[in-house]
Structures are given as C-alpha cells and as structure tokens.
Scaffold this motif. Structure first.
Motif, PDB file in Angstrom:
ATOM      1  N   GLN A 179      -5.849  -7.504  -0.721  1.00  0.00           N
ATOM      2  CA  GLN A 179      -5.603  -6.528  -1.781  1.00  0.00           C
ATOM      3  C   GLN A 179      -5.869  -5.114  -1.279  1.00  0.00           C
ATOM      4  O   GLN A 179      -5.113  -4.188  -1.573  1.00  0.00           O
ATOM      5  CB  GLN A 179      -6.497  -6.848  -2.981  1.00  0.00           C
ATOM      6  CG  GLN A 179      -6.253  -5.968  -4.177  1.00  0.00           C
ATOM      7  CD  GLN A 179      -7.172  -6.331  -5.333  1.00  0.00           C
ATOM      8  OE1 GLN A 179      -8.221  -6.933  -5.151  1.00  0.00           O
ATOM      9  NE2 GLN A 179      -6.769  -5.950  -6.531  1.00  0.00           N
ATOM     10  N   GLN A 180      -6.954  -4.928  -0.492  1.00  0.00           N
ATOM     11  CA  GLN A 180      -7.276  -3.615   0.066  1.00  0.00           C
ATOM     12  C   GLN A 180      -6.175  -3.149   1.021  1.00  0.00           C
ATOM     13  O   GLN A 180      -5.792  -1.981   1.008  1.00  0.00           O
ATOM     14  CB  GLN A 180      -8.619  -3.651   0.797  1.00  0.00           C
ATOM     15  CG  GLN A 180      -9.804  -3.951  -0.095  1.00  0.00           C
ATOM     16  CD  GLN A 180     -10.122  -2.805  -1.023  1.00  0.00           C
ATOM     17  OE1 GLN A 180      -9.433  -2.585  -2.017  1.00  0.00           O
ATOM     18  NE2 GLN A 180     -11.166  -2.083  -0.716  1.00  0.00           N
ATOM     19  N   ARG A 181      -5.689  -4.070   1.862  1.00  0.00           N
ATOM     20  CA  ARG A 181      -4.614  -3.710   2.799  1.00  0.00           C
ATOM     21  C   ARG A 181      -3.349  -3.314   2.035  1.00  0.00           C
ATOM     22  O   ARG A 181      -2.686  -2.342   2.381  1.00  0.00           O
ATOM     23  CB  ARG A 181      -4.320  -4.866   3.760  1.00  0.00           C
ATOM     24  CG  ARG A 181      -5.358  -5.030   4.858  1.00  0.00           C
ATOM     25  CD  ARG A 181      -4.883  -6.007   5.934  1.00  0.00           C
ATOM     26  NE  ARG A 181      -4.644  -7.351   5.411  1.00  0.00           N
ATOM     27  CZ  ARG A 181      -5.569  -8.284   5.250  1.00  0.00           C
ATOM     28  NH1 ARG A 181      -6.813  -8.030   5.584  1.00  0.00           N
ATOM     29  NH2 ARG A 181      -5.245  -9.473   4.773  1.00  0.00           N
ATOM     30  N   ALA A 182      -3.024  -4.075   1.003  1.00  0.00           N
ATOM     31  CA  ALA A 182      -1.829  -3.775   0.210  1.00  0.00           C
ATOM     32  C   ALA A 182      -1.964  -2.424  -0.480  1.00  0.00           C
ATOM     33  O   ALA A 182      -1.005  -1.653  -0.553  1.00  0.00           O
ATOM     34  CB  ALA A 182      -1.594  -4.877  -0.821  1.00  0.00           C
ATOM     35  N   ALA A 183      -3.144  -2.105  -0.982  1.00  0.00           N
ATOM     36  CA  ALA A 183      -3.366  -0.824  -1.649  1.00  0.00           C
ATOM     37  C   ALA A 183      -3.216   0.330  -0.662  1.00  0.00           C
ATOM     38  O   ALA A 183      -2.648   1.371  -1.001  1.00  0.00           O
ATOM     39  CB  ALA A 183      -4.745  -0.797  -2.298  1.00  0.00           C
ATOM     40  N   LYS A 184      -3.703   0.154   0.564  1.00  0.00           N
ATOM     41  CA  LYS A 184      -3.586   1.209   1.571  1.00  0.00           C
ATOM     42  C   LYS A 184      -2.130   1.430   1.965  1.00  0.00           C
ATOM     43  O   LYS A 184      -1.711   2.558   2.200  1.00  0.00           O
ATOM     44  CB  LYS A 184      -4.411   0.866   2.805  1.00  0.00           C
ATOM     45  CG  LYS A 184      -5.883   1.084   2.614  1.00  0.00           C
ATOM     46  CD  LYS A 184      -6.645   0.788   3.879  1.00  0.00           C
ATOM     47  CE  LYS A 184      -8.137   0.970   3.646  1.00  0.00           C
ATOM     48  NZ  LYS A 184      -8.917   0.618   4.829  1.00  0.00           N
ATOM     49  N   GLN A 185      -1.369   0.358   2.063  1.00  0.00           N
ATOM     50  CA  GLN A 185       0.039   0.484   2.434  1.00  0.00           C
ATOM     51  C   GLN A 185       0.818   1.216   1.355  1.00  0.00           C
ATOM     52  O   GLN A 185       1.752   1.947   1.641  1.00  0.00           O
ATOM     53  CB  GLN A 185       0.650  -0.892   2.672  1.00  0.00           C
ATOM     54  CG  GLN A 185       0.141  -1.547   3.926  1.00  0.00           C
ATOM     55  CD  GLN A 185       0.659  -2.977   4.085  1.00  0.00           C
ATOM     56  OE1 GLN A 185       1.248  -3.537   3.180  1.00  0.00           O
ATOM     57  NE2 GLN A 185       0.410  -3.547   5.252  1.00  0.00           N
ATOM     58  N   GLY A 186       0.425   1.061   0.107  1.00  0.00           N
ATOM     59  CA  GLY A 186       1.126   1.704  -0.997  1.00  0.00           C
ATOM     60  C   GLY A 186       0.857   3.188  -1.108  1.00  0.00           C
ATOM     61  O   GLY A 186       1.630   3.923  -1.707  1.00  0.00           O
ATOM     62  N   HIS A 187      -0.247   3.697  -0.538  1.00  0.00           N
ATOM     63  CA  HIS A 187      -0.597   5.114  -0.667  1.00  0.00           C
ATOM     64  C   HIS A 187       0.304   6.038   0.134  1.00  0.00           C
ATOM     65  O   HIS A 187       0.453   7.198  -0.211  1.00  0.00           O
ATOM     66  CB  HIS A 187      -2.052   5.349  -0.236  1.00  0.00           C
ATOM     67  CG  HIS A 187      -3.059   4.842  -1.227  1.00  0.00           C
ATOM     68  ND1 HIS A 187      -2.854   4.844  -2.580  1.00  0.00           N
ATOM     69  CD2 HIS A 187      -4.287   4.312  -1.041  1.00  0.00           C
ATOM     70  CE1 HIS A 187      -3.909   4.351  -3.190  1.00  0.00           C
ATOM     71  NE2 HIS A 187      -4.789   3.997  -2.281  1.00  0.00           N
TER      72      HIS A 187
END
Length: 149
Positions: free
Chosen positions: A134-142
C-alpha cells in the motif's frame, strides 16, 4: 571444527562489529543510555558465530566462541517492553522445566501460548506485506498529475 566433550564449558564473547545494533536503537534511546549509566533497553537479537578457539584436550582453558549481532530490534514503547519481558519470562520458565535451571517460577508454563497471546496485537507478516504494498502504491501515485479537460 573440533568436537567438544559433552560437559565442556564454552565461553561466549561478542565480536567488535556492532554497527547493526547501533542502527536498531533509536537516537533518543542511545542518548539516554549515554546519559544514564545502568539504563536498560529490551531487544530481540539474532546472533551468528563468527570465530571459535578450540583448546587441546587436557588444557585448563575453556573453548571460546565469538558471536556477532546479525539482526536486532529494540522495544521503544512500554507495551512492547512488557511483552518482550513476558516472552523472556516464559522462555525462562521453559528452561527451568527442561531442567537447565534450578527452580520453577510462577505463572503459565506454556511458552507457545504466552508468545501467541503477546503477539496477537502485532501485525502478521501478511499484514506487514500488505502495508508495504500500500505504501509503495501510494508513493507511485504522488508523481502523477492528471488533468481533466
């Protein structure tokens, strides 16, 4: 590696490579240890043997092994500290029951149940992996900017 007699006492020493330990102790705790001699921290530690010294049979010296800290995690909250101490007490009771210590202390003698109960509030490996994903996905979305037009 030489074979030791069953009743041989082996002396244990820590080797000097302790960088992983420093990284596991938050700066505020390291400062507290420096400023308050005798202060304690509670940790889970994994050791690996790095060197041994065997002695000839009939010598009056004990064999010696050096250990290196490979992994360490330090408890930083009161609940974590209490939990780790309870795990230690459960392991101690188990050693006493196995005859490696002299007296049996009070409390439950089921180490597995005590550890399971204490760790029930901690995340499982699966929960941790889901959090990391989830953290990796959130970083990719920024990094993405969408425009609607």
């Amino acid at each position: 590696m030489p074979r030791l007699e069953e009743d041989a006492e082996v002396e244990v020493k820590l080797d000097s490579a302790a960088a992983s330990l420093e990284g596991a102790i938050p700066a505020i705790l390291r400062r507290g240890l420096f400023e308050a001699p005798g202060a304690r921290i509670v940790a889970v530690v994994e050791f690996a043997s790095t060197q041994y010294t065997g002695h000839a049979s009939g010598e009056d010296k004990s064999p010696q092994v050096k250990l290196r800290i490979k992994l360490a995690e330090v408890a930083t909250e009161g609940d974590q500290i209490r939990q780790l101490r309870e795990v230690m007490r459960a392991m101690y009771r188990q050693r006493k029951m196995n005859g490696t210590l002299d007296e049996l202390g009070p409390g439950s003698h089921d180490v597995d149940a005590a550890v399971e109960l204490l760790l029930a509030e901690h995340p499982t490996e699966g929960e941790f992996e889901a959090h990391e994903a989830q953290q990796r996905a959130a970083k990719q979305g920024h990094g993405r900017v969408e425009q609607y037009g």
